[in-house]
Write a protein that holds these residues in place. Structure first.
Motif, mmCIF file in Angstrom:
data_model
loop_
_atom_site.group_PDB
_atom_site.id
_atom_site.type_symbol
_atom_site.label_atom_id
_atom_site.label_comp_id
_atom_site.label_asym_id
_atom_site.label_seq_id
_atom_site.Cartn_x
_atom_site.Cartn_y
_atom_site.Cartn_z
ATOM 1 N N GLN A 8 12.381 67.270 3.602
ATOM 2 C CA GLN A 8 13.357 68.128 2.918
ATOM 3 C C GLN A 8 14.724 68.033 3.597
ATOM 4 O OE1 GLN A 8 11.483 72.024 2.780
ATOM 5 N NE2 GLN A 8 10.932 71.695 0.631
ATOM 6 N N ALA A 11 16.288 64.817 2.659
ATOM 7 C CA ALA A 11 16.765 64.881 1.272
ATOM 8 C C ALA A 11 18.081 65.664 1.192
ATOM 9 C CB ALA A 11 15.704 65.519 0.378
ATOM 10 N N LEU A 12 18.177 66.743 1.942
ATOM 11 C CA LEU A 12 19.419 67.520 1.962
ATOM 12 C C LEU A 12 20.577 66.694 2.534
ATOM 13 C CD1 LEU A 12 18.000 70.963 3.082
ATOM 14 C CD2 LEU A 12 19.239 70.517 0.942
ATOM 15 N N ALA A 15 21.597 64.163 -0.054
ATOM 16 C CA ALA A 15 22.355 64.841 -1.107
ATOM 17 C C ALA A 15 23.763 65.164 -0.625
ATOM 18 C CB ALA A 15 21.633 66.119 -1.545
ATOM 19 N N ARG A 36 20.701 69.267 -6.231
ATOM 20 C CA ARG A 36 20.397 67.851 -5.996
ATOM 21 C C ARG A 36 19.008 67.631 -5.441
ATOM 22 N NH1 ARG A 36 24.855 64.006 -5.748
ATOM 23 N NH2 ARG A 36 26.114 64.781 -7.470
ATOM 24 N N THR A 37 18.515 68.590 -4.681
ATOM 25 C CA THR A 37 17.220 68.400 -4.013
ATOM 26 C C THR A 37 16.083 69.131 -4.695
ATOM 27 O OG1 THR A 37 17.696 70.251 -2.536
ATOM 28 C CG2 THR A 37 18.277 68.028 -1.740
#
Length: 190
Positions: A8, A11-12, A15, A36-37
């Motif tokens: 996560q 991914a952040l 993004a 976005r995530t």
């Protein structure tokens, strides 16, 4: 669970890079990161307390990669002047690459003193890359010369950004050539 959190967080960060590339600091918002995530906005706050914290982490992750690219370019040169030129051109190329906007964006943010100190230390390592080349060129104060050279690079980055914003994006090579000439030959040119 720890692996899920790492995914996560990654991914952040991805993004955040995309948002910075697309719209600069204005685009980097927690609602946009959440969208976005696919995370809830409150989840974004579990990872980062502010936009500045997002950019600070991006710099911690990306700055060493930036420095490694510049160092590799310098190592491919046979002369001290070539290494200085690679140092200048490498930074200008990376600063112009939208994927590196987080590193450039750091100067636009209000950061606490500890964050600024970590970033200064990372910058110090980058500047340290060119000290030996400046010694080889005969500078009697190579660390001071390296710090001043970094000022030339930063001014060239600002000029490139200003001209791109004015629709004159064809000029980065002209700016890079001028920065290299100034770095190697002073105001007398080449």
């Amino acid at each position: 669970m720890a692996e899920h959190r790492q995914l996560q967080r990654a991914a952040l960060l991805d993004a955040a890079r995309s948002l910075l590339t697309e719209g600069g600091m204005e685009a980097l918002t927690f609602p946009a990161l959440a969208a976005r995530t696919g995370l809830a906005r409150s989840s974004v706050y579990e990872y980062f307390r502010s936009r500045a914290a997002v950019v600070e982490v991006l710099c911690e992750v990306d700055f060493p990669l930036w420095a490694a690219e510049i160092e590799a370019g310098m190592e491919s040169c046979d002369t001290a002047a070539g290494r200085v030129e690679a140092y200048v051109r490498g930074q200008l190329a990376l600063a112009g690459d939208p994927r590196h906007r987080a590193v450039a964006a750091i100067s636009a943010l209000e950061l606490d003193e500890a964050a600024r100190e970590r970033i200064r230390a990372a910058h110090g390592k980058l500047v340290g890359l060119v000290v030996q080349a400046l010694e080889d060129l005969g500078h009697d104060q190579p660390r001071l010369a390296a710090a001043l050279l970094q000022g030339i690079v930063e001014a060239a980055v600002r000029q490139t950004e200003q001209r791109a914003g004015a629709g004159r994006a064809e000029e980065p090579d002209v700016i890079a050539d001028a920065a290299v000439a100034l770095a190697l030959h002073g105001l007398g040119g080449s």
